[in-house]
Write an enzyme that holds these catalytic residues in place. Structure first.
Site, short mmCIF file in Angstrom:
data_model
loop_
_atom_site.label_atom_id
_atom_site.label_comp_id
_atom_site.label_asym_id
_atom_site.label_seq_id
_atom_site.Cartn_x
_atom_site.Cartn_y
_atom_site.Cartn_z
N LYS A 81 0.82 -1.22 0.00
CA LYS A 81 0.00 0.00 0.00
C LYS A 81 0.85 1.26 0.00
CE LYS A 81 -1.21 1.00 4.80
NZ LYS A 81 -2.31 1.41 5.68
N ASP A 82 2.12 1.16 0.38
CA ASP A 82 3.01 2.32 0.37
C ASP A 82 3.77 2.46 -0.95
OD1 ASP A 82 2.32 2.92 3.00
OD2 ASP A 82 3.87 1.63 3.82
N ARG A 129 -7.72 9.02 3.55
CA ARG A 129 -8.73 7.98 3.33
C ARG A 129 -9.47 7.64 4.62
NH1 ARG A 129 -8.62 2.80 4.58
NH2 ARG A 129 -6.47 3.02 5.27
N ARG A 130 -8.71 7.52 5.71
CA ARG A 130 -9.37 7.21 6.99
C ARG A 130 -10.15 8.42 7.49
NH1 ARG A 130 -3.98 3.93 8.91
NH2 ARG A 130 -4.62 1.88 8.13
N ARG A 147 1.13 10.75 13.05
CA ARG A 147 2.09 10.06 12.19
C ARG A 147 3.06 9.26 13.04
NH1 ARG A 147 5.41 12.43 7.75
NH2 ARG A 147 5.78 10.21 7.65
N ARG A 153 2.46 5.40 17.25
CA ARG A 153 1.04 5.81 17.25
C ARG A 153 0.31 5.23 18.46
NH1 ARG A 153 -0.79 5.40 10.86
NH2 ARG A 153 1.32 5.46 10.06
N CYS A 240 -0.59 8.51 -4.46
CA CYS A 240 -1.15 7.56 -3.49
C CYS A 240 -1.46 8.22 -2.16
CB CYS A 240 -0.25 6.34 -3.32
SG CYS A 240 1.47 6.75 -3.10
#
Ligand SMILES: NCc1[nH]cc(CCC(=O)O)c1CC(=O)O
Length: 304
Positions: A81-82, A129-130, A147, A153, A240
């Site tokens: 995804k990255d 997105r979240r 971040r 986190r 992205c």
């Protein structure tokens, strides 16, 4: 080839994923000496500015690709995804490993799920997105930037800076932190990032020996699903760091793709889904992207 050097980022999740790949490669190729080459990337070092501001997620790959070009490493392991939708010229994905859990997780010490959060609760995530999906489901929440790697986190959540945070189930499970998942955020109400949960091995395109070694770990079903998800994302924009979510599932020869584009600003969102043949994931991704655009996705993407 008797020795394989794998470039990796140094975060605990990146190291876990690369150790996992190394173990799988040793198992598939007895006698192969597999070594890790841990590297710092600009994306890991710069934590005070947004990823979009410093050049996008490609920053996590750059140093690893340079190491491959210098022949200091033969391949690199990434969370797919990255990985930008277009790879740098001269590189290819030598393997995409089987994906077990693509879902996002709701994580909170005090609240059982999103619905249990009191009005105005502080939720940490820097992902557009979240943020967009949280806004759509709970417009009252106080969304705050967050971040750092998964452990950082969680430490900020535990220190009381947030009432809840959203993380990928896959990352938590890999770090032995699966118990931190209070609720899964599942389709169709909530969709993950394109290719979330999938681990990929990047190689030099012109290195057939390494590509052949890596191919032993490739999972064709996962590759089909993530190709559809990434094709949808690619057709929508090309970067992205946008509020785009996608999830493909494969049932025999039928491939189903659900897609979503949202707005982190005001919670508007458009959704689309379609089914197609498993041997045409690109076409399915493009079809769902067109359906999203027909509903006004472009205006949401441009608004950020
Ligand atoms: N953006 C960082 C990142 N990249 C991949 C994962 C999780 C593992 C995966 O998706 O394979 C995470 C952490 C998260 O989003 O919680």
């Amino acid at each position: 080839m008797t020795r394989l050097r794998i470039a990796t980022r140094k975060s605990p999740l990146a190291l876990w994923q690369t150790e996992h790949v190394a173990a799988r490669l040793r198992q598939a190729h007895p006698g192969l000496a597999v070594e890790l080459v841990p590297l710092s990337t600009r994306g890991d070092e710069i934590l005070d500015r947004s990823l979009a501001a410093i050049g996008g997620k490609g920053l996590f790959l750059k140093e690893l690709e340079l190491a491959m070009q210098r022949f200091d490493a033969d391949c690199a392991v990434h969370s797919l995804k990255d990985v930008p939708m277009e790879l740098e010229p001269g590189f290819a994905l030598g393997a995409i490993l089987a994906r077990h859990d693509p879902a996002d997780a709701f994580v909170s010490p005090r609240f059982a799920d999103l619905a249990a959060l009191p009005p105005g609760a502080r939720v940490g995530t820097s992902s557009l997105r979240r943020q967009a999906q949280l806004r759509a489901l709970r417009p009252d929440l106080d969304l705050r930037d967050l971040r750092g790697n998964v452990n950082t986190r969680l430490a900020k959540l535990d220190a009381g800076e947030y009432d809840a945070i959203v993380l990928a189930c896959a990352g938590l499970e890999r770090l032995g932190l699966g118990a931190r998942v209070r609720a899964r955020l599942d389709a169709p109400d909530w969709l993950p990032a394109p290719a979330q949960g999938a681990i990929a091995i990047e190689c030099r395109s012109d290195d057939p020996a390494t590509r052949a070694l890596c191919a032993a770990l490739d999972d064709p079903a996962t590759r089909t699903c993530v190709e559809a998800e990434r094709a949808m994302n690619r057709a929508l924009h090309g970067s992205c760091h946008v509020p785009v979510a996608a999830l493909a599932t494969l049932d025999g020869t039928r491939l189903r793709l659900q897609g979503l584009v949202g707005s982190a600003g005001d919670g508007r969102r458009v959704r689309a889904q379609a089914e197609g043949a498993a041997d045409a994931p690109e076409a399915l991704g493009q079809a769902v992207a067109q359906a999203l655009l027909a509903q006004g996705a472009r205006a949401l993407l441009d608004a950020g």
